[in-house]
Design an enzyme around this catalytic site. Structure first.
Site, PDB file in Angstrom:
ATOM      1  N   HIS A 136       0.890  -1.238  -0.227  1.00  0.00           N
ATOM      2  CA  HIS A 136      -0.227   0.139   0.224  1.00  0.00           C
ATOM      3  C   HIS A 136       1.190   1.547  -0.130  1.00  0.00           C
ATOM      4  O   HIS A 136       0.368   2.667  -0.574  1.00  0.00           O
ATOM      5  CB  HIS A 136      -0.663   0.306   1.758  1.00  0.00           C
ATOM      6  CG  HIS A 136      -0.163   0.387   2.411  1.00  0.00           C
ATOM      7  ND1 HIS A 136       0.003  -0.950   3.802  1.00  0.00           N
ATOM      8  CD2 HIS A 136       0.243   1.493   3.116  1.00  0.00           C
ATOM      9  CE1 HIS A 136       0.307  -0.242   4.374  1.00  0.00           C
ATOM     10  NE2 HIS A 136       0.585   1.119   4.182  1.00  0.00           N
TER      11      HIS A 136
ATOM     12  N   ASP B 276       0.306  -7.749   1.765  1.00  0.00           N
ATOM     13  CA  ASP B 276       0.549  -5.680   1.298  1.00  0.00           C
ATOM     14  C   ASP B 276       2.194  -5.866   1.389  1.00  0.00           C
ATOM     15  O   ASP B 276       2.827  -5.396   2.378  1.00  0.00           O
ATOM     16  CB  ASP B 276       0.517  -5.406   2.692  1.00  0.00           C
ATOM     17  CG  ASP B 276      -0.319  -3.888   2.848  1.00  0.00           C
ATOM     18  OD1 ASP B 276       0.070  -3.341   1.891  1.00  0.00           O
ATOM     19  OD2 ASP B 276       0.572  -3.178   3.260  1.00  0.00           O
TER      20      ASP B 276
ATOM     21  N   SER C 149       4.733   2.646   8.045  1.00  0.00           N
ATOM     22  CA  SER C 149       4.281   1.531   7.276  1.00  0.00           C
ATOM     23  C   SER C 149       5.218   1.595   6.441  1.00  0.00           C
ATOM     24  O   SER C 149       5.795   2.195   5.334  1.00  0.00           O
ATOM     25  CB  SER C 149       2.995   2.093   6.365  1.00  0.00           C
ATOM     26  OG  SER C 149       1.954   0.886   6.160  1.00  0.00           O
TER      27      SER C 149
END
Length: 510
Positions: free
Chosen positions: A140, A170, A251
């Site tokens: 992402h 992911d 992230s």
């Protein structure tokens, strides 16, 4: 004082919602350059141990781990087109972290679309895993990008190549052209213990090279984020949960032990505000490493499947719903109850039956779906696993050969993929009535568009109607395959969004 406490109390009593996605880790380049390709993405020595909680040495341990980790963690800037009629893929950050700027997703999306082209749509973190520039991050973080910029801790900047991504975990793999870079070694994430000290390193809220400390709060955590809010068709969730502070921008960053070894890729937080509220989640390094090994070696992820339809007996709501629907009397407990089999099922061929309860895969105890997802998701087609199961209260074992979704037992490369697999979407014919309604002479509806695929990069999402490819009308998936099977170069595509607006875009055939 009492008045102040009363004002602060409501902020301390907030619920938590899932908001993030997942995973990542890679093989690293070994110290001996003569080891060839096998020197990439290997774990640290088998006898490596994780530092426990030693109050006399914690300070020194944190300093050592931070000094090792910070130079290997990078900032990733995602640049993308602002002209899409729908929210950009980078709006996935809203799913994972909420809207840190306030005003709701719509207003934030408008801000992004009006921003100058030289401003990134979003930023995240990444971890260098080899001295020649391989970097692991989240899917992402890089989704929808037409340019990815990597900034090292020393402020040097590079334009990165996206090697590959995997929405199901992911994870993404990038490459910059440089040598002699600092990098992190992968540790064996199976060895981590609840209560163990860890550090989270990344670039939260634009604060570069931030280090936070905490403990492993739980292992094998499934939070249901990849399938429900991402584009994962077959998500693998078995997160490491930590209370080390993680915020937007972390992230794709590193979760390390006190030796400075990579045990996870920070991917998600659980929060009502989009900011840290005590829970963060990281993809275990063993799973992340397998994903990047596949991407580097084969160009695609090799995924093995048992071929079972299942019910997680640890989930009391699912069990209750199943009992109500099928008039059964299953008890809540641990294990995976087999409710059926898919086509070309290796599990069925190995003798498993509907009603069996899977309790172990090889040496891994299976208590819930996250355990099964991790134990099988880290395998490839053709791998054999020993499945332990209960049948009418009696324990049995059988060896299952894992298969891919098409029933194959061998690994594949990009060259073996079908057209729809290469461009990342499937297509469904539309009837004459729909064509007449929209004033079309041709068209197919896009479905199962994969995040980060060529179709997604061209601006296509589920439900859009593709009318032409390379100037030729398309009315079926077979038409799409025929036009692109032997095609190379940039393909032109005409499509209509769900508001009836027409577009022409291009994409490079993989």
């Amino acid at each position: 004082m009492k008045s102040t406490l009363k004002k602060l109390l409501p902020f301390a009593v907030v619920g938590v919602i899932s908001g993030a996605t997942t995973v990542g880790a890679l093989q690293y380049f070994g110290h001996n350059s003569n080891n060839g390709d096998q020197s990439y993405f290997t774990t640290s020595a088998p006898n490596t141990s994780f530092a426990g909680m030693n109050t006399g040495a914690v300070g020194d341990d944190f300093v050592k781990a931070a000094k090792t980790t910070v130079p290997a963690v990078v900032t990733i800037k995602n640049y993308q087109s602002r002209t899409s009629s729908r929210a950009s893929e980078q709006d996935l950050f809203d799913f994972f972290f909420g809207d840190p700027f306030g005003g709701g997703r719509g207003q934030q999306r408008q801000k992004q679309q009006q921003a100058p082209d030289n401003m990134p749509s979003g930023m995240g973190s990444g971890v260098i895993i080899s001295p020649d520039g391989y970097i692991i991050s989240n899917n992402h973080v890089v989704a929808g990008a037409n340019k990815l910029e990597v900034v090292l801790s020393n402020k040097k900047s590079y334009i990165a190549t996206l090697v590959g991504t995997d929405p199901n975990t992911d994870i993404s793999l990038l490459k910059i052209e440089e040598k002699g870079l600092p990098y992190l070694n992968f540790a064996n994430s199976d060895n981590i213990e609840v209560g163990q000290w860890v550090l989270a390193v990344g670039n939260p809220l634009g604060l570069n090279s931030t280090v936070t400390a905490g403990i492993v709060s739980a292992k094998g955590r499934g939070i249901g984020i990849l399938g429900s809010q991402g584009k994962a068709a077959n998500p693998i969730e078995s997160f490491i949960q930590t209370d080390a502070a993680i915020n937007p921008g972390n992230s794709g960053g590193a979760l390390v032990n006190t030796n400075g070894e990579l045990i996870g890729i920070n991917s998600a937080i659980q929060s009502t505000t989009g900011y840290y509220q005590g829970y963060g989640f990281a993809v275990p390094s063993n799973l992340a490493r397998k994903i990047v090994e596949d991407i580097k070696k084969f160009g695609i992820v090799q995924r093995g499947f048992l071929g079972v339809q299942s019910l997680d007996l640890s989930n009391d709501q699912l069990v209750s719903s199943y009992n109500q629907q099928y008039k059964t009397n299953l008890k809540v407990g641990s294990g995976i109850y087999i409710t059926g089999f898919g086509e070309n099922s290796g599990a069925e061929d190995a003798g498993l039956k509907k009603g069996d309860i899977i309790t172990k895969v090889d040496t891994y105890d299976i208590t819930d779906f996250a355990d099964l997802s991790m134990s099988i998701g880290s395998k490839r087609p053709g791998d054999k696993v020993q499945v332990t199961y209960l049948r009418n209260g009696k324990e049995g074992t059988t060896n299952v050969t894992l298969r891919d979704q098409k029933g194959g037992t061998s690994t594949r490369t990009k060259a073996d993929l079908s057209v729809t697999e290469k461009i990342g979407a499937e297509f469904q014919s539309i009837d004459d009535r729909t064509k007449a309604y929209y004033g079309l002479n041709s068209g197919v509806v896009a479905k199962n568009v994969i995040e980060g695929s060529e179709m997604a990069k061209a601006g296509i999402v589920d439900g859009y109607i593709i009318t032409e490819i390379n100037g030729k009308p398309v009315n079926s998936q077979k038409d799409v395959e025929n036009l692109l099977t032997k095609f190379s170069g940039t393909a032109q595509i005409k499509y209509m969004d769900d508001y009836g607006r027409n577009y022409q875009r291009g994409f490079k055939m993989p």
